[in-house]
Design a protein around this motif. Structure first.
Motif, mmCIF file in Angstrom:
data_model
loop_
_atom_site.group_PDB
_atom_site.id
_atom_site.type_symbol
_atom_site.label_atom_id
_atom_site.label_comp_id
_atom_site.label_asym_id
_atom_site.label_seq_id
_atom_site.Cartn_x
_atom_site.Cartn_y
_atom_site.Cartn_z
ATOM 1 N N LEU A 242 0.815 -1.214 0.000
ATOM 2 C CA LEU A 242 0.000 0.000 0.000
ATOM 3 C C LEU A 242 0.851 1.266 0.000
ATOM 4 C CD1 LEU A 242 -2.719 -1.115 2.571
ATOM 5 C CD2 LEU A 242 -3.056 -0.743 0.115
ATOM 6 N N ALA A 243 2.048 1.168 0.548
ATOM 7 C CA ALA A 243 2.945 2.333 0.607
ATOM 8 C C ALA A 243 4.330 1.898 0.149
ATOM 9 C CB ALA A 243 2.980 2.907 2.025
ATOM 10 N N PRO A 244 4.504 1.656 -1.156
ATOM 11 C CA PRO A 244 5.766 1.085 -1.640
ATOM 12 C C PRO A 244 6.979 1.979 -1.442
ATOM 13 C CG PRO A 244 4.326 1.715 -3.466
ATOM 14 C CD PRO A 244 3.508 1.817 -2.221
ATOM 15 N N ASP A 245 6.752 3.266 -1.181
ATOM 16 C CA ASP A 245 7.870 4.183 -0.949
ATOM 17 C C ASP A 245 8.084 4.487 0.526
ATOM 18 O OD1 ASP A 245 8.326 4.409 -3.706
ATOM 19 O OD2 ASP A 245 6.773 5.950 -3.888
ATOM 20 N N ASP A 246 7.348 3.808 1.392
ATOM 21 C CA ASP A 246 7.485 4.050 2.833
ATOM 22 C C ASP A 246 8.619 3.181 3.369
ATOM 23 O OD1 ASP A 246 7.339 4.257 5.565
ATOM 24 O OD2 ASP A 246 5.192 3.873 5.702
ATOM 25 N N PRO A 247 9.745 3.764 3.750
ATOM 26 C CA PRO A 247 10.884 2.937 4.173
ATOM 27 C C PRO A 247 10.603 2.131 5.425
ATOM 28 C CG PRO A 247 11.312 5.263 4.593
ATOM 29 C CD PRO A 247 10.067 5.197 3.770
ATOM 30 N N ARG A 248 9.755 2.635 6.311
ATOM 31 C CA ARG A 248 9.481 1.888 7.538
ATOM 32 C C ARG A 248 8.630 0.651 7.246
ATOM 33 N NH1 ARG A 248 11.084 4.205 12.252
ATOM 34 N NH2 ARG A 248 11.880 6.328 12.068
ATOM 35 N N ALA A 249 7.706 0.759 6.308
ATOM 36 C CA ALA A 249 6.938 -0.433 5.932
ATOM 37 C C ALA A 249 7.856 -1.474 5.306
ATOM 38 C CB ALA A 249 5.818 -0.049 4.971
ATOM 39 N N LEU A 250 8.786 -1.021 4.477
ATOM 40 C CA LEU A 250 9.740 -1.944 3.866
ATOM 41 C C LEU A 250 10.614 -2.607 4.930
ATOM 42 C CD1 LEU A 250 10.780 0.280 0.857
ATOM 43 C CD2 LEU A 250 9.509 -1.864 0.716
ATOM 44 N N PHE A 251 11.042 -1.814 5.908
ATOM 45 C CA PHE A 251 11.877 -2.376 6.964
ATOM 46 C C PHE A 251 11.092 -3.393 7.789
ATOM 47 C CE2 PHE A 251 14.204 -1.511 11.181
ATOM 48 C CZ PHE A 251 14.975 -2.641 11.014
ATOM 49 N N LEU A 252 9.811 -3.130 7.997
ATOM 50 C CA LEU A 252 9.005 -4.080 8.748
ATOM 51 C C LEU A 252 8.912 -5.411 8.009
ATOM 52 C CD1 LEU A 252 7.368 -4.549 11.258
ATOM 53 C CD2 LEU A 252 5.400 -3.501 10.146
ATOM 54 N N VAL A 253 8.828 -5.370 6.686
ATOM 55 C CA VAL A 253 8.877 -6.610 5.904
ATOM 56 C C VAL A 253 10.206 -7.318 6.160
ATOM 57 C CG1 VAL A 253 8.951 -7.589 3.583
ATOM 58 C CG2 VAL A 253 7.341 -5.753 4.106
ATOM 59 N N ALA A 254 11.301 -6.549 6.117
ATOM 60 C CA ALA A 254 12.623 -7.143 6.334
ATOM 61 C C ALA A 254 12.719 -7.762 7.717
ATOM 62 C CB ALA A 254 13.706 -6.083 6.145
ATOM 63 N N TRP A 255 12.294 -7.027 8.710
ATOM 64 C CA TRP A 255 12.420 -7.480 10.101
ATOM 65 C C TRP A 255 11.629 -8.755 10.342
ATOM 66 C CZ3 TRP A 255 15.240 -5.643 14.202
ATOM 67 C CH2 TRP A 255 14.927 -6.169 15.453
ATOM 68 N N GLU A 263 16.272 -13.850 1.763
ATOM 69 C CA GLU A 263 16.533 -13.119 0.521
ATOM 70 C C GLU A 263 15.518 -11.991 0.337
ATOM 71 O OE1 GLU A 263 19.072 -13.324 -1.447
ATOM 72 O OE2 GLU A 263 19.991 -14.973 -0.355
ATOM 73 N N GLU A 264 14.246 -12.295 0.577
ATOM 74 C CA GLU A 264 13.212 -11.260 0.507
ATOM 75 C C GLU A 264 13.462 -10.188 1.566
ATOM 76 O OE1 GLU A 264 8.387 -10.725 1.259
ATOM 77 O OE2 GLU A 264 9.261 -12.726 1.133
ATOM 78 N N SER A 265 13.869 -10.630 2.733
ATOM 79 C CA SER A 265 14.154 -9.698 3.821
ATOM 80 C C SER A 265 15.289 -8.755 3.459
ATOM 81 C CB SER A 265 14.503 -10.493 5.088
ATOM 82 O OG SER A 265 14.760 -9.632 6.160
ATOM 83 N N LEU A 266 16.342 -9.302 2.869
ATOM 84 C CA LEU A 266 17.478 -8.470 2.468
ATOM 85 C C LEU A 266 17.055 -7.447 1.424
ATOM 86 C CD1 LEU A 266 20.507 -7.824 2.504
ATOM 87 C CD2 LEU A 266 20.807 -9.598 0.760
ATOM 88 N N ALA A 267 16.272 -7.878 0.443
ATOM 89 C CA ALA A 267 15.826 -6.949 -0.603
ATOM 90 C C ALA A 267 14.994 -5.820 -0.010
ATOM 91 C CB ALA A 267 15.026 -7.711 -1.659
ATOM 92 N N ALA A 268 14.096 -6.168 0.927
ATOM 93 C CA ALA A 268 13.254 -5.140 1.540
ATOM 94 C C ALA A 268 14.088 -4.180 2.379
ATOM 95 C CB ALA A 268 12.178 -5.795 2.403
#
Length: 536
Positions: A242-255, A263-268
């Motif tokens: 929903l927010a592909p440019d939100d760095p915190r949402a991306l980091f939450l995927v990684a975490w 691998e998905e975590s590293l990319a996020a």
């Protein structure tokens, strides 16, 4: 659970998701308040004196003209005369929220909430938007660390407006922080209830606003704290979609994906870095771990260095090989940061061990031996620590102590070998139990699960996710055999270790219903709904 740090109280230059989730609703709360206050001042029952009304109208005009600093003294003069003037208190509190003056906000908003209802003080002028007043009050209480009061305030607000999205977000955040504040203590009933509250509020928030990222972020954080990794991952992915440019949402995927999808975590995580999240130490710690997993040691070292520069005491353990490389690199700044980390994080054994080995290499034998002795007391079965301690004591000339450590080291290695044999035998029985269950031989499956669990249920032994899994599988096999009383007892032991496992809750609910424990069955069914990873 991971103890994900995003969502903790904002401090310094970092803003928490809990803060950012509510920032928009604070601003929306302020929009149009000036006009509303004009209505409040004219239409409220229990009218104040004419000069108070005139001052309120003057303050409203100033606020409409964005002359806040001139309006505030006038509003303060109103509450000096009418201490529970709800509209004035509400406006002062909302302005303090916008400025981040949380103590001031909680004082004014607390008075605003008390101005409304049958128990309001004599002469009070009721606030006309009590649900919003309670919402802002809860936010302010949470920001000042008064989490229990904040949780109660969200309950008051939701009684007035049960589906109010901003309050649901605050409630989920506050309940999760309260649950996390109990640290590493065993899961208690109150902690379970807090986690359930956090999950339930986040779930309701996603139902109210399924196309906004904040509710999914709240759900991911709540599921992570409750130890529901699949739900945390799927909610984090929805937030990032929903927010592909939100760095915190991306980091939450990684975490939330480190253990299951590195691998998905590293990319996020790297996308979060590219999107601008450069001042979050947990991002760099996660990147260090992920890069080490891929044997990118240079990249791992770079990430760990940045994490240390941002916050030497940041959460997460560092890989031993990376720590050794940092220490051996001879950078005095990084060495100082590691020492700061060791001082503030006595649980960071890898950091302390790396520094002790460095001291031994540099000839600081007494210092190294002292730290290694302390480490050996903390981790008496850590073979590498004992090996280094033996070397340090030999170099210090303490032959008897070195010999005693060597004896202990041999015992540890023998115990490790025996444990490996036991683990292999246990895994063999576990596999046989699953095969028996799959072919419908439930009696054999139960017997084999009981053998797997033999000797592992004494207090303090094997209180792990693996034990919770074994108990759950035994309990569900007993349910399938119709032995519901025995099944319920076993499943409850599993839930004591992992209270939000969907399959275990479903099995416990079925067993409880069959034996007539309907209240418990309802509780298990409700919790099972909160744990399913069907995010969208």
């Amino acid at each position: 659970m991971t103890g994900f740090v995003l969502g903790a109280p904002a401090s310094g230059r970092h803003r928490s998701p809990g803060a950012s989730e509510t920032l928009t609703f604070r601003r929306n709360a302020l929009a149009g308040i000036a006009l509303a206050l004009f209505v409040f001042g004219v239409a409220a029952t229990n009218q104040p004196a004419a000069d108070v009304r005139a001052r309120m109208e003057r303050a409203i005009a100033l606020l409409a003209a964005e002359e806040v600093d001139r309006a505030i003294p006038i509003l303060l003069s109103v509450v000096d005369e009418v201490p529970f003037h709800g509209p004035a208190r509400f406006q002062l509190g909302a302005l303090a929220v916008e400025r981040g003056e949380w103590d001031v906000a909680s004082d004014h908003l607390g008075a605003a909430t008390r101005s409304y209802g049958p128990d309001s003080p004599e002469g009070a002028i009721p606030v006309q938007r009590p649900g919003l007043a309670w919402a802002l009050y809860a936010d302010a209480l949470g920001q000042t660390g008064r989490l229990e009061d904040a949780l109660e305030a969200t309950a008051r607000s939701l009684r007035i407006a049960p589906t109010y999205l901003p309050v649901l977000l605050v409630r989920s955040n506050v309940a999760r922080r309260l649950a996390a504040s109990e640290g590493a203590d065993p899961v208690t009933g109150s902690r379970e209830t807090l986690l359930e509250t956090s999950l339930d509020a986040a779930r309701k928030a996603t139902e109210q606003a399924p196309d906004r990222p904040a509710p999914w972020t709240a759900l991911a954080l709540a599921a992570d704290e409750a130890g529901i990794p699949q739900r945390a991952q799927c909610a984090a992915r929805v937030a990032a979609d929903l927010a592909p440019d939100d760095p915190r949402a991306l980091f939450l995927v990684a975490w939330s994906s480190v253990a299951t999808a590195p691998e998905e975590s590293l990319a996020a995580a790297e996308r979060a870095l590219a999107a601008g999240l450069r001042d979050e130490p947990s991002l760099w710690m996660t990147l260090g771990r992920l890069r080490a997993f891929r044997l990118d040691m240079e990249g791992s070292l770079d990430a760990y260095r940045e994490a240390l520069r941002l916050d030497p005491a940041s959460t997460g353990e560092m890989a031993s090989v990376a720590l050794d490389a940092i220490v051996a690199g001879g950078d005095p700044e990084l060495r100082t940061l590691l020492e700061t980390r060791a001082a503030h994080r006595p649980d960071a054994l890898n950091t302390r061990f790396a520094l002790a080995k460095a001291a031994l290499r540099e000839g600081e034998v007494e210092r190294a031996a002292g730290e290694l002795i302390r480490l050996a007391e903390t981790a008496p079965d850590h073979a590498a620590i004992l090996t280094s301690l033996h070397a340090a004591l030999r170099r210090a000339g303490d032959a008897p102590a070195a010999e005693a450590v060597l004896v202990r080291l041999e015992e540890v290695k023998a115990a490790e070998a025996e444990a490996w044999e036991r683990a292999n035998a246990t895994e063999s029985r576990r596999r046989q139990a699953r095969e028996a269950a799959s072919r419908g031989d439930l009696e054999a499956a139960v017997r084999l699960w009981e053998e797997v669990l033999s000797g592992r249920e004494a207090p303090g032994i094997g209180a792990t996710a693996e034990l919770a899994d074994d108990l759950s599988e035994l309990g569900r096999a007993l349910v399938a055999l119709g032995r519901h009383g025995a099944a319920l007892a076993v499943l409850r032991r599993s839930l004591a270790l992992r209270p939000f496992d969907s399959e275990t809750l479903s099995g416990a609910g079925q067993a409880a219903r069959t034996v007539g424990e309907n209240e418990a069955a309802d509780l298990y069914a409700a919790r099972a709904l909160l744990t399913k990873p069907d995010c969208r």
